[in-house]
Design a protein around this motif. Sequence first.
Motif, mmCIF file in Angstrom:
data_model
loop_
_atom_site.group_PDB
_atom_site.id
_atom_site.type_symbol
_atom_site.label_atom_id
_atom_site.label_comp_id
_atom_site.label_asym_id
_atom_site.label_seq_id
_atom_site.Cartn_x
_atom_site.Cartn_y
_atom_site.Cartn_z
ATOM 1 N N LEU A 105 0.995 -1.281 0.097
ATOM 2 C CA LEU A 105 -0.103 0.159 -0.084
ATOM 3 C C LEU A 105 0.845 1.268 0.159
ATOM 4 O O LEU A 105 0.556 2.048 -0.791
ATOM 5 C CB LEU A 105 -0.924 -0.013 1.224
ATOM 6 N N TRP A 106 1.813 1.407 0.786
ATOM 7 C CA TRP A 106 2.434 2.513 0.864
ATOM 8 C C TRP A 106 3.870 2.771 0.101
ATOM 9 O O TRP A 106 4.221 3.691 -0.339
ATOM 10 C CB TRP A 106 3.318 2.605 2.439
ATOM 11 N N GLU A 113 2.952 -10.403 -10.730
ATOM 12 C CA GLU A 113 2.595 -9.070 -11.396
ATOM 13 C C GLU A 113 1.770 -8.364 -10.441
ATOM 14 O O GLU A 113 0.766 -9.144 -9.935
ATOM 15 C CB GLU A 113 1.829 -9.509 -12.624
ATOM 16 N N VAL A 114 2.015 -7.160 -10.272
ATOM 17 C CA VAL A 114 1.084 -6.298 -9.220
ATOM 18 C C VAL A 114 0.295 -5.360 -10.251
ATOM 19 O O VAL A 114 0.666 -4.995 -11.359
ATOM 20 C CB VAL A 114 1.914 -5.394 -8.314
ATOM 21 N N ALA A 170 -7.050 -10.937 -6.033
ATOM 22 C CA ALA A 170 -7.464 -9.640 -5.162
ATOM 23 C C ALA A 170 -6.808 -9.825 -3.891
ATOM 24 O O ALA A 170 -7.070 -10.783 -3.069
ATOM 25 C CB ALA A 170 -8.853 -9.189 -5.104
ATOM 26 N N VAL A 171 -5.893 -8.859 -3.328
ATOM 27 C CA VAL A 171 -5.265 -8.868 -2.306
ATOM 28 C C VAL A 171 -5.290 -7.498 -1.416
ATOM 29 O O VAL A 171 -5.498 -6.772 -2.077
ATOM 30 C CB VAL A 171 -3.909 -9.382 -2.028
ATOM 31 N N ARG A 172 -5.186 -7.430 -0.218
ATOM 32 C CA ARG A 172 -5.159 -6.336 0.555
ATOM 33 C C ARG A 172 -3.874 -5.779 0.766
ATOM 34 O O ARG A 172 -3.156 -6.399 1.423
ATOM 35 C CB ARG A 172 -5.863 -6.437 1.929
ATOM 36 N N SER A 173 -3.476 -4.848 -0.159
ATOM 37 C CA SER A 173 -2.299 -4.398 -0.059
ATOM 38 C C SER A 173 -1.693 -3.778 1.313
ATOM 39 O O SER A 173 -0.498 -3.486 1.363
ATOM 40 C CB SER A 173 -1.979 -3.329 -1.185
ATOM 41 N N CYS A 199 -11.256 -3.372 5.647
ATOM 42 C CA CYS A 199 -12.175 -2.542 4.900
ATOM 43 C C CYS A 199 -11.980 -2.779 3.255
ATOM 44 O O CYS A 199 -12.880 -2.289 2.559
ATOM 45 C CB CYS A 199 -12.162 -0.954 5.085
ATOM 46 N N GLY A 200 -10.761 -3.266 2.762
ATOM 47 C CA GLY A 200 -10.854 -3.497 1.224
ATOM 48 C C GLY A 200 -10.462 -2.178 0.400
ATOM 49 O O GLY A 200 -10.446 -2.379 -0.711
ATOM 50 N N ALA A 201 -10.264 -1.086 0.909
ATOM 51 C CA ALA A 201 -10.058 0.209 0.150
ATOM 52 C C ALA A 201 -8.624 0.065 -0.560
ATOM 53 O O ALA A 201 -8.438 0.676 -1.476
ATOM 54 C CB ALA A 201 -10.071 1.371 1.194
ATOM 55 N N CYS A 202 -7.754 -0.715 -0.039
ATOM 56 C CA CYS A 202 -6.347 -0.965 -0.511
ATOM 57 C C CYS A 202 -6.213 -2.145 -1.448
ATOM 58 O O CYS A 202 -4.946 -2.441 -1.678
ATOM 59 C CB CYS A 202 -5.278 -1.216 0.659
ATOM 60 N N THR A 203 -7.195 -2.796 -2.152
ATOM 61 C CA THR A 203 -7.270 -3.887 -2.873
ATOM 62 C C THR A 203 -6.686 -3.801 -3.961
ATOM 63 O O THR A 203 -6.748 -2.678 -4.791
ATOM 64 C CB THR A 203 -8.758 -4.506 -3.029
ATOM 65 N N ILE A 204 -5.470 -4.662 -4.295
ATOM 66 C CA ILE A 204 -4.806 -4.729 -5.698
ATOM 67 C C ILE A 204 -4.944 -6.091 -6.191
ATOM 68 O O ILE A 204 -5.485 -6.932 -5.528
ATOM 69 C CB ILE A 204 -3.363 -4.138 -5.458
ATOM 70 N N HIS A 205 -4.358 -6.318 -7.269
ATOM 71 C CA HIS A 205 -4.291 -7.635 -7.627
ATOM 72 C C HIS A 205 -2.915 -8.290 -7.827
ATOM 73 O O HIS A 205 -1.891 -7.438 -8.223
ATOM 74 C CB HIS A 205 -4.612 -7.785 -9.308
#
Lengths: 154, 751
Positions: free
Chosen positions: A24-25, A71-72, A56-59, A45-51
């Motif tokens: 995330l950071w 791959e991100v 789908a993961v919580r970054s 909360c899922g706001a930081c979700t990436i692939h």
Amino acid sequence: MATFNLKINGKTQEIEVDPSTPMLWVLRDHFQLVGTKYGCGIAQCGACTIHLGDNAVRSCQLPVSAVGEQEVTTIEGLSENGDHPVQKAWLEVDVPQCGYCQAGQIMTASAFLKSNPNPSDAEIESAMNGNICRCGTYTRIKKAVKMAANPDQS
Amino acid sequence: MTLVKTSYNRRSFLKTTTMAGGGLVLGFSWLASCKPEVQQQQVAEMPKEWFDLNGYLKIGDNGMVTIMSPNPEIGQNVKTSMPMIVAEELDVDWKDVIVKQAPLNTEIFSRQLAGGSQSIRQGWESLRMAGATAKHMLVAAAAQEWQVPASEITVSNGEISHKASGKRAHFGEMASAAAQLTVPEEVKLKEHKDFTIIGTSRKNVDGKKIVTGQPLYGLDVQKEGMLIAMIAHPPAFGMQLKSFDAEEAKSMPGIKDVFQMKTFEDDYNMSAFDNTAFKNLVVVVGETTWQVMQAKKALKVEWEQSPTQEAKMQIFGREMNVRFPEGLEGTEGHNETLAQQGKITQEVARKDGDPEAMFKKAAKIIERSYSCPFLAHNCMEPMNFFADVKADEATLIGPIQTPEIMEQSVSARLGLPLEKIDIQMTRMGGGFGRRLYGHFLTEAGVISQKMKSPIKLVYTREDDMSMGVYRPAYHAYYRAALDANNNLIAFHVRAGGIPESPLAANRFPAGAVDHYLAENWTVDSNITVGAFRAPRSNFIAGAEQSFLDEVAEAAGKDPIDFRLELLKKAQEKPVGENNDYEADRYAGVLELVRDKANWGQEKAGMHRGVSAYFCHNSYVAQVLDITMKDDKPTVEKVTAAIDCGIVVNPDAAKNLAEGGAVDGIGHAMYSGLTFKDGAPEQSNFDKYRLIRHSEAPKEIETYFVENGIDPTGLGEPPFPPIMGALANALYKATGTRHYHQPFITEKQVVG
């Protein structure tokens, strides 16, 4: 500090950072990819979700050291021109109110539809249950996910 | 036709006009910054020149129009709907409009504030005037150039035409000449029937940026050389900073400084919007967010109990004494206080007739008590603000609902004059009232001033949830008297809270009952509170509407018929003075929802509750349908009927009504902030429950009363009544009444 080569949105980028730093950071502070949002920092909360690959993961809970060769994909890289079927459906349904959680919602929905292209309502609710929308746009989110799954029927 | 006096500051206006007359108003850098909006609107080309017609809008030489949206955007959609009102009177094609967030400018704009559901209601006239004034000037310019009477000129979709001569021009061709004209003293406004934009659904102007993750929010602000700052505050209300050891934190990678900060000077008279319990903080500043988070954890801080504090607070120009008693409070004690206070006679806020006499001779008395806990606003975007304070000026950028008010606080704290402070508004990841209270701007300013560097202050979710400014804990005791014929002959409400009362003594059913008594009470607390979406109404509506449901049942009447009977009386023979609602509009939404929800014809297994409320100038009635499966309730459908006058942007208004219903169900059912020894027991979403996807209604239908009345707001009104509809439907479904929020903690709902 350690050096990492990260594949983000199709580009390989080098970064020197504390290995415990959450993606995330890394994305927000080091690569200026601020579409991935901070909401809770504890994967609630899922706001930081990436692939990560297709998942789908919580970054906020993913240390940079755990990414390796995978791959991100962030909201900025989900599509070239913002025309991924999920993004298009979101615009068509005009889902957002404040909009802050929506990147995370879209990343969860797009990964989910890849694994389950024709979901039931209950499957959508269950897949999206980890993403909080404080404004309460849940009924529109569900409508948009269904539209993205079946663009012709909506 | 409506003729209105324009209310512009003509002198500052002429200055702008002169500039515009000189040609290019703003330089290339401004055009560049506008590019993303253009891409979003898919407009082919940018104008080469822009002409300022008034502070609200500029017209490009190719006819494109930039409209400034004056108010802060918190998700209530004003950034789309306010410019729609300007565009309507201007008569421009919406696809030629670019919307930009206006700067804070109290000379041009009035009330740049997001609160009280007032943006559309209070902006209505000035927004229309801005569009109409610009159109008037464009028409005058065309009349001059074509040598025809202005009255013969018509405007449609950004095109000016004169039928008799066959002359035509688009706005861009007349913009330069129009910009050199004097602002008219009077302008004509359109008839409502001629509206072509207002009343049609237009999509969120930031939609594309939101779904592609472009920077929009305060937390997204990044500037050259910017440092990250975080604060450490006492772990409990009733505590303050004693001492701290920063040695380890200071030695950690990326950390620039750790220091103590006073949010306000000791002799500063806080305004209500400065409200914060913790004015003495430890600050950690460093290079990146993660580094600062780690260093914050390494701080060794000693806290101590704080003494009772009395403060003089400026509340809308009035000076009020506010008391924060010493001690470490807890929810157990609060609940005892609420129950206790609800039992004793309190200060009378309103009395009609002789309620006590009526209660003595009543055939039936119904008596019930309701309560709700403290709530944290929990905007998805935690509190944050960017500040760059230099010796003689300061720039602050971020999410704030009260920029105009906070500018004064920042000015006082930094010792800089107002005109040297530039506050820029970002889109906000939620507001809900929390961002009315901008102590974080002052904090960011002080940190930047001390560091001599641009900084972004970031609250963690835990900071955000445990720093105070909550929805208060409320209680309401109700008593109703029925005569032998089941007529409501007396009504009594006694409401209060810690530390604020939710009572609205002049609202329904005041005015509808001959003998009415309203009592009011408060108990001081050191836990800070503030406005939370539909303040006070967000509890009292649900309590009152649940109680009326029970009274209707005791009277053997249909709950809608029962309310309509009372409203009929309030309209035909109102009791007392200052009744704060229009009975016919109130009845109107109940009748509409009865019709649209097919009230009385529900399917087997469907359990319904109804509720209606008036607050923030709008009327909302909702019917909520529940089914039960394995002892668990599912909200199948919400049907809402709303009277907010003219609906500017119908689909966006429906979105707000849907969100309000989901939010209300969520908070009544699941949410609560509890305390032990002064400390909040929930500080993140693992323990603090917010409603989630699977718990939201499966379907929401919204209908609007069409009455052509000037618009009122919608950010708050759909939120409070749904709590009553939920409680009433749950009763039908389970046979148990719910009196204490959140309902989920009451056994019966859990199943």
